[in-house]
Design an enzyme around this catalytic site. Structure first.
Site, PDB file in Angstrom:
ATOM      1  N   SER A   6       7.854   4.132  -0.244  1.00 35.70           N
ATOM      2  CA  SER A   6       6.794   3.366  -0.893  1.00 35.70           C
ATOM      3  C   SER A   6       6.648   3.776  -2.356  1.00 35.70           C
ATOM      4  O   SER A   6       6.540   2.924  -3.251  1.00 35.70           O
ATOM      5  CB  SER A   6       5.473   3.581  -0.146  1.00 35.70           C
ATOM      6  OG  SER A   6       4.430   2.859  -0.753  1.00 35.70           O
ATOM      7  N   ILE A  56       0.849  -1.194   0.000  1.00 34.00           N
ATOM      8  CA  ILE A  56       0.000   0.000   0.000  1.00 34.00           C
ATOM      9  C   ILE A  56       0.881   1.240   0.000  1.00 34.00           C
ATOM     10  O   ILE A  56       1.991   1.241   0.551  1.00 34.00           O
ATOM     11  CB  ILE A  56      -0.992   0.036   1.185  1.00 34.00           C
ATOM     12  CG1 ILE A  56      -0.265  -0.018   2.532  1.00 34.00           C
ATOM     13  CG2 ILE A  56      -2.004  -1.071   1.065  1.00 34.00           C
ATOM     14  CD1 ILE A  56      -1.216   0.130   3.709  1.00 34.00           C
ATOM     15  N   GLU A  57       0.373   2.302  -0.629  1.00 34.43           N
ATOM     16  CA  GLU A  57       1.157   3.519  -0.806  1.00 34.43           C
ATOM     17  C   GLU A  57       1.586   4.142   0.514  1.00 34.43           C
ATOM     18  O   GLU A  57       2.613   4.823   0.583  1.00 34.43           O
ATOM     19  CB  GLU A  57       0.366   4.561  -1.609  1.00 34.43           C
ATOM     20  CG  GLU A  57       0.027   4.169  -3.030  1.00 34.43           C
ATOM     21  CD  GLU A  57      -1.390   3.655  -3.146  1.00 34.43           C
ATOM     22  OE1 GLU A  57      -2.165   4.241  -3.924  1.00 34.43           O
ATOM     23  OE2 GLU A  57      -1.732   2.683  -2.446  1.00 34.43           O
ATOM     24  N   ASN A  58       0.795   3.960   1.555  1.00 33.71           N
ATOM     25  CA  ASN A  58       1.113   4.557   2.852  1.00 33.71           C
ATOM     26  C   ASN A  58       2.479   4.128   3.371  1.00 33.71           C
ATOM     27  O   ASN A  58       3.099   4.843   4.146  1.00 33.71           O
ATOM     28  CB  ASN A  58       0.073   4.155   3.905  1.00 33.71           C
ATOM     29  CG  ASN A  58      -1.341   4.379   3.449  1.00 33.71           C
ATOM     30  OD1 ASN A  58      -1.708   4.006   2.349  1.00 33.71           O
ATOM     31  ND2 ASN A  58      -2.146   4.982   4.295  1.00 33.71           N
TER      32      ASN A  58
END
Length: 220
Positions: A93, A51-53
Protein backbone atom coordinates in the site's frame (compact mmCIF):
# COMPACT_ATOMS: atom_id res chain seq x y z
CA UNK A 1 -28.44 44.52 10.21
CA UNK A 2 -26.39 42.01 8.21
CA UNK A 3 -27.86 38.51 7.74
CA UNK A 4 -26.18 35.55 9.45
CA UNK A 5 -23.53 33.76 7.41
CA UNK A 6 -23.61 30.02 7.99
CA UNK A 7 -21.57 28.48 5.20
CA UNK A 8 -21.61 24.78 4.37
CA UNK A 9 -22.08 21.84 6.73
CA UNK A 10 -19.38 19.17 6.91
CA UNK A 11 -21.37 16.87 4.62
CA UNK A 12 -21.82 19.71 2.12
CA UNK A 13 -18.07 20.45 2.16
CA UNK A 14 -17.36 16.79 1.37
CA UNK A 15 -20.03 16.74 -1.34
CA UNK A 16 -18.56 19.85 -2.97
CA UNK A 17 -15.04 18.41 -2.91
CA UNK A 18 -16.24 15.13 -4.41
CA UNK A 19 -17.53 16.98 -7.48
CA UNK A 20 -13.98 17.94 -8.44
CA UNK A 21 -12.53 14.40 -8.42
CA UNK A 22 -12.03 13.32 -12.04
CA UNK A 23 -13.32 10.06 -13.44
CA UNK A 24 -10.79 7.24 -13.13
CA UNK A 25 -8.98 8.71 -10.11
CA UNK A 26 -7.28 6.70 -7.38
CA UNK A 27 -7.83 8.63 -4.16
CA UNK A 28 -6.77 8.35 -0.52
CA UNK A 29 -9.15 9.87 2.03
CA UNK A 30 -7.73 11.10 5.31
CA UNK A 31 -9.26 10.64 8.74
CA UNK A 32 -12.19 12.83 9.78
CA UNK A 33 -14.01 15.17 7.44
CA UNK A 34 -12.44 13.71 4.25
CA UNK A 35 -13.99 10.32 5.06
CA UNK A 36 -17.40 11.80 4.22
CA UNK A 37 -16.41 11.97 0.55
CA UNK A 38 -17.02 8.22 0.36
CA UNK A 39 -20.74 9.00 0.81
CA UNK A 40 -20.80 11.61 -1.98
CA UNK A 41 -18.92 10.19 -4.96
CA UNK A 42 -20.60 11.07 -8.29
CA UNK A 43 -22.50 8.04 -9.58
CA UNK A 44 -21.39 8.65 -13.18
CA UNK A 45 -17.66 8.36 -12.39
CA UNK A 46 -15.40 5.49 -11.44
CA UNK A 47 -13.36 6.68 -8.47
CA UNK A 48 -11.30 4.11 -6.56
CA UNK A 49 -10.65 4.82 -2.87
CA UNK A 50 -7.40 3.65 -1.26
CA UNK A 51 -6.52 3.15 2.40
CA UNK A 52 -3.06 2.72 3.88
CA UNK A 53 -4.01 -0.54 5.60
CA UNK A 54 -4.01 -2.26 2.20
CA UNK A 55 -7.26 -1.82 0.29
CA UNK A 56 -8.29 -0.47 -3.09
CA UNK A 57 -12.01 -0.09 -3.57
CA UNK A 58 -13.13 1.20 -0.18
CA UNK A 59 -16.80 2.03 0.23
CA UNK A 60 -18.58 4.18 2.83
CA UNK A 61 -18.97 3.32 6.50
CA UNK A 62 -21.45 0.48 7.16
CA UNK A 63 -24.75 0.96 8.91
CA UNK A 64 -24.76 0.41 12.65
CA UNK A 65 -24.28 -3.26 13.49
CA UNK A 66 -23.62 -4.37 9.90
CA UNK A 67 -19.86 -3.86 9.62
CA UNK A 68 -16.95 -6.27 9.73
CA UNK A 69 -14.72 -5.47 12.75
CA UNK A 70 -11.67 -6.61 10.78
CA UNK A 71 -12.36 -4.27 7.85
CA UNK A 72 -11.23 -0.84 9.03
CA UNK A 73 -9.58 2.27 7.64
CA UNK A 74 -6.48 4.06 8.94
CA UNK A 75 -8.58 5.75 11.61
CA UNK A 76 -9.76 2.33 12.88
CA UNK A 77 -13.31 2.99 11.67
CA UNK A 78 -15.24 0.23 9.94
CA UNK A 79 -15.64 0.56 6.18
CA UNK A 80 -17.22 -1.39 3.35
CA UNK A 81 -15.84 -2.51 0.01
CA UNK A 82 -17.06 -1.89 -3.52
CA UNK A 83 -17.29 -4.57 -6.25
CA UNK A 84 -13.81 -5.44 -7.51
CA UNK A 85 -12.04 -4.33 -4.31
CA UNK A 86 -8.53 -5.73 -3.68
CA UNK A 87 -6.65 -6.39 -0.43
CA UNK A 88 -2.86 -6.37 -0.09
CA UNK A 89 -0.03 -5.96 2.40
CA UNK A 90 0.46 -2.57 4.04
CA UNK A 91 3.99 -2.42 2.60
CA UNK A 92 2.51 -2.71 -0.89
CA UNK A 93 0.00 0.00 0.00
CA UNK A 94 2.78 2.43 0.89
CA UNK A 95 4.71 1.39 -2.22
CA UNK A 96 1.70 2.61 -4.21
CA UNK A 97 1.79 5.93 -2.37
CA UNK A 98 5.55 6.46 -2.55
CA UNK A 99 5.67 5.33 -6.16
CA UNK A 100 3.32 8.10 -7.29
CA UNK A 101 0.46 5.76 -8.24
CA UNK A 102 -2.28 7.71 -6.42
CA UNK A 103 -3.84 10.71 -8.13
CA UNK A 104 -5.16 12.56 -5.11
CA UNK A 105 -4.92 12.69 -1.34
CA UNK A 106 -7.68 14.45 0.59
CA UNK A 107 -6.71 15.43 4.11
CA UNK A 108 -7.86 17.49 7.06
CA UNK A 109 -5.79 20.32 8.50
CA UNK A 110 -4.84 22.15 11.64
CA UNK A 111 -3.30 24.92 9.51
CA UNK A 112 -2.58 25.60 5.84
CA UNK A 113 -0.10 28.31 4.88
CA UNK A 114 -0.36 30.64 1.90
CA UNK A 115 2.58 28.86 0.24
CA UNK A 116 0.87 25.45 0.51
CA UNK A 117 2.55 24.21 3.68
CA UNK A 118 0.34 21.77 5.61
CA UNK A 119 0.21 21.10 9.35
CA UNK A 120 -2.27 18.38 10.23
CA UNK A 121 -0.74 15.90 12.65
CA UNK A 122 0.26 17.69 15.85
CA UNK A 123 -0.08 20.95 17.75
CA UNK A 124 3.41 20.40 19.14
CA UNK A 125 2.11 20.31 22.72
CA UNK A 126 3.31 17.90 25.39
CA UNK A 127 0.04 15.93 25.19
CA UNK A 128 -0.02 15.88 21.36
CA UNK A 129 -0.30 12.74 19.26
CA UNK A 130 3.22 11.18 19.21
CA UNK A 131 3.40 10.12 15.56
CA UNK A 132 2.50 11.46 12.11
CA UNK A 133 1.20 8.20 10.66
CA UNK A 134 1.06 8.00 6.86
CA UNK A 135 0.33 11.65 6.18
CA UNK A 136 3.92 12.60 5.29
CA UNK A 137 4.05 9.84 2.69
CA UNK A 138 0.67 10.83 1.30
CA UNK A 139 1.50 14.49 0.74
CA UNK A 140 4.84 13.74 -0.91
CA UNK A 141 3.87 10.71 -2.99
CA UNK A 142 0.56 11.66 -4.61
CA UNK A 143 -0.02 13.84 -7.66
CA UNK A 144 -2.29 16.38 -5.91
CA UNK A 145 -3.32 17.26 -2.35
CA UNK A 146 -6.70 18.72 -1.40
CA UNK A 147 -7.62 19.82 2.11
CA UNK A 148 -11.08 19.75 3.71
CA UNK A 149 -11.45 21.82 6.85
CA UNK A 150 -13.51 24.36 8.69
CA UNK A 151 -12.24 27.83 7.85
CA UNK A 152 -11.69 28.62 11.53
CA UNK A 153 -11.35 26.68 14.76
CA UNK A 154 -14.25 26.51 17.21
CA UNK A 155 -12.92 29.57 19.01
CA UNK A 156 -12.71 31.55 15.75
CA UNK A 157 -8.97 31.28 15.08
CA UNK A 158 -8.20 31.20 11.33
CA UNK A 159 -6.78 27.94 10.00
CA UNK A 160 -5.57 29.54 6.78
CA UNK A 161 -2.45 31.46 7.75
CA UNK A 162 0.62 33.23 6.37
CA UNK A 163 2.96 30.67 7.96
CA UNK A 164 2.11 27.52 9.91
CA UNK A 165 2.85 27.61 13.64
CA UNK A 166 2.40 23.85 14.10
CA UNK A 167 4.85 21.11 13.01
CA UNK A 168 4.65 20.60 9.24
CA UNK A 169 3.32 17.51 7.55
CA UNK A 170 4.65 18.73 4.21
CA UNK A 171 6.12 21.90 2.70
CA UNK A 172 4.35 23.46 -0.27
CA UNK A 173 2.17 20.41 -0.88
CA UNK A 174 -1.43 21.69 -0.86
CA UNK A 175 -3.13 22.50 -4.16
CA UNK A 176 -6.72 23.31 -3.16
CA UNK A 177 -8.70 23.89 0.06
CA UNK A 178 -12.41 23.31 0.65
CA UNK A 179 -13.90 25.02 3.69
CA UNK A 180 -17.37 25.88 4.91
CA UNK A 181 -16.89 29.37 3.43
CA UNK A 182 -15.08 28.92 0.11
CA UNK A 183 -13.02 26.89 -2.33
CA UNK A 184 -9.50 28.30 -2.34
CA UNK A 185 -6.50 27.50 -4.53
CA UNK A 186 -2.86 27.85 -3.56
CA UNK A 187 -1.18 29.96 -6.24
CA UNK A 188 2.15 31.69 -6.74
CA UNK A 189 0.47 34.71 -5.16
CA UNK A 190 -0.91 32.84 -2.14
CA UNK A 191 -4.54 32.09 -1.33
CA UNK A 192 -7.01 32.69 -4.16
CA UNK A 193 -10.78 32.20 -3.89
CA UNK A 194 -12.23 30.32 -6.85
CA UNK A 195 -15.72 29.86 -5.40
CA UNK A 196 -17.68 31.25 -2.45
CA UNK A 197 -20.21 29.15 -0.57
CA UNK A 198 -23.84 30.24 -1.11
CA UNK A 199 -24.64 33.42 0.81
CA UNK A 200 -21.03 34.02 1.90
CA UNK A 201 -19.50 37.41 0.93
CA UNK A 202 -15.84 37.64 -0.04
CA UNK A 203 -15.14 40.15 2.74
CA UNK A 204 -16.45 37.66 5.30
CA UNK A 205 -13.92 35.07 4.12
CA UNK A 206 -11.06 37.57 3.93
CA UNK A 207 -11.70 38.70 7.51
CA UNK A 208 -11.35 35.08 8.68
CA UNK A 209 -8.16 34.35 6.77
CA UNK A 210 -4.87 35.22 8.48
CA UNK A 211 -3.06 35.96 5.22
CA UNK A 212 -3.75 38.03 2.09
CA UNK A 213 -6.64 36.59 0.06
CA UNK A 214 -7.19 37.26 -3.63
CA UNK A 215 -10.56 37.02 -5.35
CA UNK A 216 -9.94 34.93 -8.45
CA UNK A 217 -13.54 34.21 -9.37
CA UNK A 218 -13.59 36.54 -12.32
CA UNK A 219 -10.01 36.28 -13.57
CA UNK A 220 -9.22 34.70 -16.90
Amino acid sequence: MKPDVNGLTTHQIARRAAQDIPDGSYVNLGIGLPELIALSLPSDREIVLHIENGLLGMGPSPRQGEGDPELINAGKKQVTTRPGAAYFHQADSFAMIRGGHLDLSVLGALEVAANGDLANWSTGGEDAVPAVGGAMDLVSGVKAVHVLTRHCTRNGTPKLVERCSYPLTGAGVVDRIYTDLAVIDITANGFEVVELSPGVPFDHVAARTAAPLRDGRFSG
